[in-house]
Write a protein that holds these residues in place. Structure first.
Motif, short mmCIF file in Angstrom:
data_model
loop_
_atom_site.label_atom_id
_atom_site.label_comp_id
_atom_site.label_asym_id
_atom_site.label_seq_id
_atom_site.Cartn_x
_atom_site.Cartn_y
_atom_site.Cartn_z
N VAL A 76 2.75 107.04 -44.11
CA VAL A 76 2.96 106.15 -45.24
C VAL A 76 3.84 105.01 -44.76
O VAL A 76 4.92 105.24 -44.21
CB VAL A 76 3.60 106.87 -46.45
N HIS A 77 3.36 103.78 -44.97
CA HIS A 77 4.10 102.59 -44.54
C HIS A 77 4.31 101.72 -45.78
O HIS A 77 3.36 101.19 -46.34
CB HIS A 77 3.31 101.85 -43.47
N ALA A 78 5.57 101.58 -46.19
CA ALA A 78 5.90 100.85 -47.41
C ALA A 78 6.40 99.44 -47.10
O ALA A 78 7.06 99.21 -46.09
CB ALA A 78 6.98 101.60 -48.19
N HIS A 79 6.06 98.52 -48.01
CA HIS A 79 6.47 97.12 -47.88
C HIS A 79 7.08 96.65 -49.19
O HIS A 79 6.49 96.86 -50.26
CB HIS A 79 5.28 96.22 -47.54
N ARG A 82 10.79 97.76 -54.03
CA ARG A 82 10.42 98.87 -54.92
C ARG A 82 9.51 99.87 -54.22
O ARG A 82 9.64 101.08 -54.38
CB ARG A 82 9.74 98.33 -56.18
N ALA A 83 8.56 99.37 -53.43
CA ALA A 83 7.65 100.27 -52.71
C ALA A 83 8.42 101.10 -51.69
O ALA A 83 8.10 102.28 -51.48
CB ALA A 83 6.54 99.47 -52.03
N CYS A 84 9.42 100.49 -51.07
CA CYS A 84 10.22 101.25 -50.09
C CYS A 84 11.01 102.35 -50.78
O CYS A 84 11.04 103.50 -50.31
CB CYS A 84 11.17 100.30 -49.36
N VAL A 85 11.66 102.03 -51.90
CA VAL A 85 12.48 103.02 -52.59
C VAL A 85 11.64 104.14 -53.16
O VAL A 85 11.89 105.33 -52.90
CB VAL A 85 13.29 102.33 -53.71
N TYR A 86 10.61 103.81 -53.92
CA TYR A 86 9.78 104.83 -54.54
C TYR A 86 8.84 105.50 -53.54
O TYR A 86 8.57 106.70 -53.63
CB TYR A 86 8.97 104.22 -55.69
N GLY A 87 8.34 104.73 -52.59
CA GLY A 87 7.37 105.26 -51.64
C GLY A 87 7.96 106.27 -50.69
O GLY A 87 7.35 107.30 -50.38
N ARG A 88 9.17 106.00 -50.20
CA ARG A 88 9.80 106.95 -49.28
C ARG A 88 10.10 108.28 -49.97
O ARG A 88 9.91 109.35 -49.40
CB ARG A 88 11.06 106.34 -48.68
N LEU A 89 10.54 108.21 -51.24
CA LEU A 89 10.81 109.44 -51.99
C LEU A 89 9.52 110.21 -52.23
O LEU A 89 9.47 111.44 -51.99
CB LEU A 89 11.47 109.10 -53.33
N ALA A 90 8.47 109.52 -52.65
CA ALA A 90 7.20 110.19 -52.90
C ALA A 90 6.63 110.80 -51.63
O ALA A 90 6.10 111.92 -51.63
CB ALA A 90 6.20 109.20 -53.51
N ALA A 91 6.72 110.07 -50.54
CA ALA A 91 6.20 110.56 -49.26
C ALA A 91 6.95 111.80 -48.79
O ALA A 91 6.36 112.74 -48.24
CB ALA A 91 6.26 109.46 -48.21
N PRO A 97 3.84 113.35 -42.79
CA PRO A 97 4.46 113.53 -41.46
C PRO A 97 5.29 112.34 -40.98
O PRO A 97 6.30 112.53 -40.30
CB PRO A 97 3.25 113.76 -40.55
N ALA A 98 4.85 111.11 -41.26
CA ALA A 98 5.56 109.92 -40.75
C ALA A 98 5.76 108.93 -41.90
O ALA A 98 4.80 108.57 -42.58
CB ALA A 98 4.79 109.27 -39.61
N ILE A 99 7.00 108.49 -42.09
CA ILE A 99 7.33 107.59 -43.19
C ILE A 99 8.02 106.36 -42.61
O ILE A 99 9.09 106.46 -41.99
CB ILE A 99 8.25 108.27 -44.21
N VAL A 100 7.40 105.20 -42.81
CA VAL A 100 7.89 103.94 -42.25
C VAL A 100 8.02 102.92 -43.38
O VAL A 100 7.25 102.96 -44.35
CB VAL A 100 6.92 103.40 -41.17
N ALA A 101 8.96 102.03 -43.26
CA ALA A 101 9.10 100.93 -44.22
C ALA A 101 9.37 99.64 -43.45
O ALA A 101 10.07 99.65 -42.44
CB ALA A 101 10.23 101.20 -45.20
N THR A 102 8.79 98.54 -43.92
CA THR A 102 9.07 97.24 -43.32
C THR A 102 9.94 96.44 -44.27
O THR A 102 9.62 96.32 -45.45
CB THR A 102 7.78 96.46 -43.01
N GLU A 103 11.02 95.88 -43.74
CA GLU A 103 11.90 95.03 -44.53
C GLU A 103 11.55 93.57 -44.27
O GLU A 103 11.74 93.07 -43.16
CB GLU A 103 13.37 95.30 -44.19
N HIS A 104 11.00 92.93 -45.29
CA HIS A 104 10.56 91.54 -45.19
C HIS A 104 11.59 90.55 -45.72
O HIS A 104 11.63 89.41 -45.28
CB HIS A 104 9.27 91.32 -45.99
#
Length: 359
Positions: A76-79, A82-91, A97-104
Protein backbone atom coordinates in the motif's frame (compact mmCIF):
# COMPACT_ATOMS: atom_id res chain seq x y z
CA UNK A 1 -4.10 5.42 -2.48
CA UNK A 2 -4.59 9.17 -2.50
CA UNK A 3 -6.80 11.75 -0.82
CA UNK A 4 -8.47 13.06 -4.01
CA UNK A 5 -8.05 13.01 -7.77
CA UNK A 6 -8.50 16.60 -8.89
CA UNK A 7 -5.82 18.01 -11.18
CA UNK A 8 -3.13 18.81 -8.60
CA UNK A 9 0.58 18.07 -8.73
CA UNK A 10 0.55 14.89 -6.62
CA UNK A 11 -2.54 13.59 -8.44
CA UNK A 12 -1.03 14.24 -11.87
CA UNK A 13 2.20 12.62 -10.72
CA UNK A 14 0.35 9.45 -9.74
CA UNK A 15 -1.49 9.36 -13.09
CA UNK A 16 1.75 9.73 -15.06
CA UNK A 17 3.60 7.18 -12.93
CA UNK A 18 1.13 4.28 -13.18
CA UNK A 19 1.88 3.30 -16.83
CA UNK A 20 5.59 2.99 -16.03
CA UNK A 21 5.21 0.62 -13.08
CA UNK A 22 5.59 -3.08 -13.86
CA UNK A 23 3.54 -4.04 -10.81
CA UNK A 24 -0.21 -4.52 -11.25
CA UNK A 25 -1.79 -1.49 -9.61
CA UNK A 26 -5.17 -0.37 -8.35
CA UNK A 27 -6.03 3.05 -6.92
CA UNK A 28 -8.15 3.94 -3.89
CA UNK A 29 -9.32 7.55 -3.56
CA UNK A 30 -10.76 8.89 -0.32
CA UNK A 31 -12.88 11.76 -1.61
CA UNK A 32 -14.41 13.02 -4.83
CA UNK A 33 -13.78 11.97 -8.40
CA UNK A 34 -12.10 14.58 -10.63
CA UNK A 35 -10.60 14.70 -14.11
CA UNK A 36 -7.53 12.72 -13.08
CA UNK A 37 -9.72 9.80 -11.95
CA UNK A 38 -11.36 9.74 -15.38
CA UNK A 39 -7.97 9.71 -17.09
CA UNK A 40 -6.69 6.86 -14.91
CA UNK A 41 -9.80 4.77 -15.47
CA UNK A 42 -9.44 5.18 -19.24
CA UNK A 43 -6.09 3.36 -19.01
CA UNK A 44 -7.78 0.34 -17.42
CA UNK A 45 -6.49 0.86 -13.87
CA UNK A 46 -9.33 0.16 -11.39
CA UNK A 47 -10.28 2.97 -9.00
CA UNK A 48 -12.00 2.30 -5.68
CA UNK A 49 -13.98 5.25 -4.30
CA UNK A 50 -13.97 5.20 -0.50
CA UNK A 51 -16.52 7.98 -0.07
CA UNK A 52 -14.92 9.68 2.91
CA UNK A 53 -17.14 12.52 4.19
CA UNK A 54 -14.66 14.62 6.13
CA UNK A 55 -11.49 14.51 8.18
CA UNK A 56 -13.26 12.79 11.09
CA UNK A 57 -15.04 10.09 9.08
CA UNK A 58 -13.40 7.16 10.87
CA UNK A 59 -15.58 4.71 8.98
CA UNK A 60 -13.20 5.22 6.06
CA UNK A 61 -10.56 3.24 7.96
CA UNK A 62 -12.82 0.20 8.08
CA UNK A 63 -13.75 0.50 4.41
CA UNK A 64 -10.09 0.76 3.45
CA UNK A 65 -9.06 -2.20 5.60
CA UNK A 66 -11.83 -4.37 4.11
CA UNK A 67 -10.74 -3.40 0.60
CA UNK A 68 -7.13 -4.28 1.39
CA UNK A 69 -8.04 -7.65 2.89
CA UNK A 70 -10.32 -8.50 -0.03
CA UNK A 71 -7.69 -7.80 -2.70
CA UNK A 72 -4.72 -8.98 -0.63
CA UNK A 73 -2.45 -6.16 -1.72
CA UNK A 74 1.27 -6.72 -1.17
CA UNK A 75 2.06 -3.01 -1.03
CA UNK A 76 0.00 0.00 0.00
CA UNK A 77 1.48 3.32 -1.11
CA UNK A 78 -0.31 6.42 0.20
CA UNK A 79 -0.10 9.97 -1.16
CA UNK A 80 -1.16 13.22 0.59
CA UNK A 81 -1.91 13.88 4.24
CA UNK A 82 -5.32 12.28 4.81
CA UNK A 83 -4.47 9.22 2.71
CA UNK A 84 -1.22 8.80 4.62
CA UNK A 85 -2.88 9.04 8.04
CA UNK A 86 -5.89 6.84 7.29
CA UNK A 87 -4.15 4.56 4.80
CA UNK A 88 -1.27 3.55 7.03
CA UNK A 89 -3.67 2.68 9.86
CA UNK A 90 -5.95 0.67 7.56
CA UNK A 91 -3.00 -1.13 5.99
CA UNK A 92 -1.64 -2.08 9.41
CA UNK A 93 -5.09 -3.41 10.45
CA UNK A 94 -5.27 -5.39 7.19
CA UNK A 95 -1.77 -6.87 7.70
CA UNK A 96 -0.44 -5.49 4.41
CA UNK A 97 3.20 -6.65 4.07
CA UNK A 98 4.68 -3.30 2.90
CA UNK A 99 3.36 0.16 3.76
CA UNK A 100 4.84 3.23 2.07
CA UNK A 101 3.82 6.89 2.00
CA UNK A 102 5.06 9.74 -0.18
CA UNK A 103 5.24 13.23 1.28
CA UNK A 104 4.53 15.77 -1.45
CA UNK A 105 3.43 18.90 0.32
CA UNK A 106 5.04 19.53 3.68
CA UNK A 107 6.20 23.12 4.12
CA UNK A 108 7.64 25.12 6.96
CA UNK A 109 4.25 26.41 8.07
CA UNK A 110 1.69 24.55 5.94
CA UNK A 111 0.93 21.05 4.74
CA UNK A 112 -1.25 20.79 1.63
CA UNK A 113 -2.49 24.33 2.14
CA UNK A 114 -3.59 23.85 5.78
CA UNK A 115 -1.65 25.61 8.50
CA UNK A 116 0.47 23.27 10.57
CA UNK A 117 -0.69 22.85 14.15
CA UNK A 118 0.46 20.66 16.99
CA UNK A 119 -2.49 18.21 16.59
CA UNK A 120 -1.85 17.85 12.83
CA UNK A 121 1.84 17.26 13.41
CA UNK A 122 1.21 14.79 16.26
CA UNK A 123 -1.29 12.79 14.18
CA UNK A 124 1.10 12.68 11.24
CA UNK A 125 4.02 11.49 13.37
CA UNK A 126 1.87 8.84 15.07
CA UNK A 127 0.62 7.48 11.75
CA UNK A 128 4.15 7.50 10.31
CA UNK A 129 5.16 4.87 12.87
CA UNK A 130 2.54 2.51 11.36
CA UNK A 131 4.31 2.47 7.98
CA UNK A 132 7.64 1.08 6.85
CA UNK A 133 9.16 4.09 5.10
CA UNK A 134 8.29 7.62 4.01
CA UNK A 135 9.33 8.81 0.55
CA UNK A 136 10.36 12.46 0.27
CA UNK A 137 10.07 14.02 -3.20
CA UNK A 138 13.16 16.17 -2.64
CA UNK A 139 16.06 16.56 -0.21
CA UNK A 140 14.32 19.69 1.06
CA UNK A 141 11.29 17.63 2.07
CA UNK A 142 13.53 15.01 3.68
CA UNK A 143 15.14 17.74 5.79
CA UNK A 144 11.73 19.02 6.92
CA UNK A 145 10.57 15.51 7.85
CA UNK A 146 13.76 14.96 9.82
CA UNK A 147 13.27 18.23 11.70
CA UNK A 148 9.76 17.03 12.59
CA UNK A 149 11.33 14.07 14.33
CA UNK A 150 11.13 11.27 11.75
CA UNK A 151 14.40 9.26 11.87
CA UNK A 152 16.55 9.59 8.77
CA UNK A 153 16.65 5.81 8.33
CA UNK A 154 12.86 5.90 7.81
CA UNK A 155 13.11 8.46 5.00
CA UNK A 156 14.14 7.81 1.41
CA UNK A 157 14.40 10.49 -1.27
CA UNK A 158 12.80 9.56 -4.61
CA UNK A 159 12.17 12.69 -6.71
CA UNK A 160 9.06 13.19 -8.80
CA UNK A 161 9.36 12.30 -12.45
CA UNK A 162 8.44 13.77 -15.84
CA UNK A 163 7.84 11.97 -19.11
CA UNK A 164 9.96 14.12 -21.41
CA UNK A 165 8.20 13.01 -24.58
CA UNK A 166 4.78 13.84 -23.12
CA UNK A 167 5.73 17.49 -22.56
CA UNK A 168 7.84 18.26 -25.63
CA UNK A 169 7.03 21.47 -27.50
CA UNK A 170 4.56 21.06 -30.37
CA UNK A 171 4.10 24.05 -32.73
CA UNK A 172 0.82 22.64 -34.08
CA UNK A 173 -0.53 22.36 -30.53
CA UNK A 174 0.63 25.91 -29.88
CA UNK A 175 -1.41 27.22 -32.80
CA UNK A 176 -4.52 25.15 -32.07
CA UNK A 177 -4.48 25.91 -28.34
CA UNK A 178 -4.05 29.64 -28.89
CA UNK A 179 -6.86 29.61 -31.43
CA UNK A 180 -9.14 27.75 -29.01
CA UNK A 181 -8.37 30.23 -26.21
CA UNK A 182 -8.69 33.31 -28.43
CA UNK A 183 -5.00 34.22 -28.17
CA UNK A 184 -3.26 35.99 -31.03
CA UNK A 185 -0.31 34.19 -32.60
CA UNK A 186 2.05 37.03 -31.71
CA UNK A 187 0.73 37.65 -28.18
CA UNK A 188 3.20 37.34 -25.31
CA UNK A 189 1.65 34.71 -23.03
CA UNK A 190 2.65 34.25 -19.40
CA UNK A 191 1.70 30.94 -17.83
CA UNK A 192 0.89 29.99 -14.26
CA UNK A 193 0.25 26.34 -13.45
CA UNK A 194 -0.93 25.05 -10.09
CA UNK A 195 -3.63 25.33 -7.46
CA UNK A 196 -5.04 28.82 -7.16
CA UNK A 197 -4.15 29.15 -3.50
CA UNK A 198 -2.50 32.00 -1.55
CA UNK A 199 0.99 30.47 -1.38
CA UNK A 200 1.29 30.28 -5.17
CA UNK A 201 1.18 34.12 -5.38
CA UNK A 202 -0.47 34.25 -8.79
CA UNK A 203 -1.74 37.69 -7.75
CA UNK A 204 1.75 38.99 -8.56
CA UNK A 205 1.29 37.90 -12.18
CA UNK A 206 -2.08 39.68 -12.46
CA UNK A 207 -0.55 42.84 -10.99
CA UNK A 208 2.18 42.77 -13.66
CA UNK A 209 -0.20 42.90 -16.62
CA UNK A 210 -0.83 46.68 -16.67
CA UNK A 211 2.87 47.07 -17.46
CA UNK A 212 2.76 44.57 -20.36
CA UNK A 213 0.61 45.94 -23.15
CA UNK A 214 -0.89 43.16 -25.27
CA UNK A 215 0.33 40.38 -22.96
CA UNK A 216 -1.94 37.63 -21.66
CA UNK A 217 -1.91 35.50 -18.52
CA UNK A 218 -2.92 31.84 -18.71
CA UNK A 219 -3.81 30.37 -15.30
CA UNK A 220 -4.11 26.59 -15.29
CA UNK A 221 -5.70 25.19 -12.16
CA UNK A 222 -8.47 25.84 -9.68
CA UNK A 223 -8.65 26.84 -6.04
CA UNK A 224 -10.01 29.13 -3.40
CA UNK A 225 -8.25 32.25 -4.75
CA UNK A 226 -9.99 32.27 -8.14
CA UNK A 227 -12.72 34.78 -7.14
CA UNK A 228 -10.14 37.08 -5.60
CA UNK A 229 -7.89 36.86 -8.67
CA UNK A 230 -10.83 37.65 -10.95
CA UNK A 231 -11.73 40.68 -8.83
CA UNK A 232 -8.11 41.84 -8.85
CA UNK A 233 -8.02 41.61 -12.65
CA UNK A 234 -11.24 43.65 -12.87
CA UNK A 235 -9.95 46.30 -10.49
CA UNK A 236 -6.79 46.70 -12.59
CA UNK A 237 -8.69 46.74 -15.88
CA UNK A 238 -6.93 43.61 -17.20
CA UNK A 239 -9.77 41.08 -16.93
CA UNK A 240 -9.66 40.46 -20.69
CA UNK A 241 -5.96 39.62 -20.46
CA UNK A 242 -6.41 36.84 -17.87
CA UNK A 243 -7.67 33.44 -18.99
CA UNK A 244 -8.76 31.03 -16.26
CA UNK A 245 -8.44 27.58 -17.82
CA UNK A 246 -9.42 25.63 -14.70
CA UNK A 247 -8.38 22.02 -14.22
CA UNK A 248 -7.00 20.51 -17.42
CA UNK A 249 -5.12 17.42 -18.53
CA UNK A 250 -3.97 19.15 -21.71
CA UNK A 251 -0.80 20.39 -20.03
CA UNK A 252 1.38 19.91 -23.12
CA UNK A 253 -0.92 22.00 -25.31
CA UNK A 254 -1.17 24.75 -22.71
CA UNK A 255 2.59 24.84 -22.10
CA UNK A 256 3.17 24.95 -25.85
CA UNK A 257 0.87 27.99 -26.03
CA UNK A 258 2.92 29.90 -23.41
CA UNK A 259 6.05 32.01 -23.86
CA UNK A 260 7.22 31.85 -20.23
CA UNK A 261 6.20 30.01 -17.09
CA UNK A 262 6.13 32.12 -13.95
CA UNK A 263 6.05 30.31 -10.61
CA UNK A 264 6.35 32.93 -7.85
CA UNK A 265 5.47 30.54 -5.00
CA UNK A 266 6.82 31.43 -1.59
CA UNK A 267 7.21 27.74 -0.71
CA UNK A 268 7.37 24.51 -2.71
CA UNK A 269 8.29 20.92 -1.95
CA UNK A 270 9.38 20.03 -5.49
CA UNK A 271 8.11 22.28 -8.30
CA UNK A 272 6.77 19.81 -10.86
CA UNK A 273 5.28 22.50 -13.11
CA UNK A 274 8.73 24.07 -13.46
CA UNK A 275 10.28 20.80 -14.69
CA UNK A 276 7.37 20.18 -17.08
CA UNK A 277 7.80 23.69 -18.49
CA UNK A 278 11.53 23.13 -18.99
CA UNK A 279 10.71 19.88 -20.83
CA UNK A 280 8.54 21.99 -23.14
CA UNK A 281 11.42 24.37 -23.82
CA UNK A 282 10.01 27.31 -21.86
CA UNK A 283 12.05 29.87 -19.95
CA UNK A 284 11.00 29.81 -16.30
CA UNK A 285 10.96 32.47 -13.60
CA UNK A 286 10.47 31.00 -10.14
CA UNK A 287 10.46 32.02 -6.50
CA UNK A 288 11.37 28.69 -4.93
CA UNK A 289 11.80 25.28 -6.54
CA UNK A 290 13.66 22.45 -4.78
CA UNK A 291 13.68 20.45 -8.02
CA UNK A 292 16.09 23.04 -9.44
CA UNK A 293 17.75 24.38 -6.30
CA UNK A 294 18.79 20.88 -5.16
CA UNK A 295 20.70 20.26 -8.41
CA UNK A 296 24.26 21.36 -9.27
CA UNK A 297 24.52 24.92 -10.69
CA UNK A 298 23.91 25.08 -14.44
CA UNK A 299 21.56 22.07 -14.56
CA UNK A 300 18.66 24.27 -15.72
CA UNK A 301 19.97 27.37 -17.52
CA UNK A 302 16.47 28.26 -18.71
CA UNK A 303 15.18 28.61 -15.14
CA UNK A 304 15.97 31.73 -13.17
CA UNK A 305 15.18 32.42 -9.54
CA UNK A 306 13.68 35.87 -9.01
CA UNK A 307 12.46 37.86 -6.03
CA UNK A 308 8.83 38.92 -5.82
CA UNK A 309 9.92 42.55 -6.22
CA UNK A 310 11.93 41.72 -9.33
CA UNK A 311 9.37 39.51 -11.08
CA UNK A 312 7.61 42.30 -13.00
CA UNK A 313 10.91 43.69 -14.34
CA UNK A 314 12.00 40.23 -15.52
CA UNK A 315 8.69 39.65 -17.29
CA UNK A 316 8.95 43.06 -18.94
CA UNK A 317 12.38 42.17 -20.33
CA UNK A 318 11.12 38.83 -21.69
CA UNK A 319 8.04 40.45 -23.21
CA UNK A 320 10.24 42.94 -25.08
CA UNK A 321 12.45 40.17 -26.52
CA UNK A 322 10.87 36.70 -26.16
CA UNK A 323 13.67 34.11 -26.20
CA UNK A 324 11.71 31.48 -28.12
CA UNK A 325 11.99 27.78 -27.38
CA UNK A 326 14.96 26.43 -25.47
CA UNK A 327 16.45 22.91 -25.54
CA UNK A 328 15.35 20.82 -22.53
CA UNK A 329 18.14 21.06 -19.91
CA UNK A 330 19.91 18.33 -17.95
CA UNK A 331 17.42 18.77 -15.11
CA UNK A 332 14.69 17.21 -17.23
CA UNK A 333 16.79 14.09 -17.83
CA UNK A 334 17.56 13.84 -14.09
CA UNK A 335 13.85 13.70 -13.33
CA UNK A 336 12.89 11.08 -15.92
CA UNK A 337 9.74 9.32 -14.73
CA UNK A 338 11.15 5.91 -15.71
CA UNK A 339 13.92 6.38 -13.18
CA UNK A 340 11.33 7.24 -10.53
CA UNK A 341 9.34 4.08 -11.35
CA UNK A 342 12.46 1.91 -11.11
CA UNK A 343 13.41 3.40 -7.75
CA UNK A 344 9.93 2.88 -6.33
CA UNK A 345 9.73 -0.73 -7.47
CA UNK A 346 13.18 -1.42 -6.05
CA UNK A 347 11.92 -0.01 -2.77
CA UNK A 348 8.80 -2.21 -2.86
CA UNK A 349 10.74 -5.39 -3.57
CA UNK A 350 13.31 -4.58 -0.88
CA UNK A 351 10.55 -4.16 1.70
CA UNK A 352 8.91 -7.39 0.57
CA UNK A 353 12.17 -9.30 0.32
CA UNK A 354 10.85 -10.53 -3.02
CA UNK A 355 12.06 -10.98 -6.58
CA UNK A 356 11.61 -8.06 -9.01
CA UNK A 357 7.99 -7.40 -9.94
CA UNK A 358 6.50 -8.32 -13.29
CA UNK A 359 3.21 -7.45 -14.98
Amino acid sequence: MITGLAAGGAEQQLRCLLPHLRARCEVAVLTGHGVVADAIERTGVPIHHIGMRGNRDLRAVGRLARLMRKHRYEVVHAHLYRACVYGRLAARLANVPAIVATEHSIGHEHIEGRRLSRPIRALYLASELLGDLTVAVSPSVADRLSKWGIPRDRIVVIPNGVDRAAFGFDPALRRSTRERLGLAEDAFVIGGVGRLEPGKRFDLLVETLPRLEGAALLLVGSGSCEPRLRELARSLGVERQVIFVGESLDVRGLLSAMDVLAAPSVEETFGLAVVEALACGLPVLYGTCPAIDDLPPGSAPGARRVTQDGLADELEVLAARPPGRLPPPDAVRVYDIRRQAEQLESLYTRLLGAAPMEK
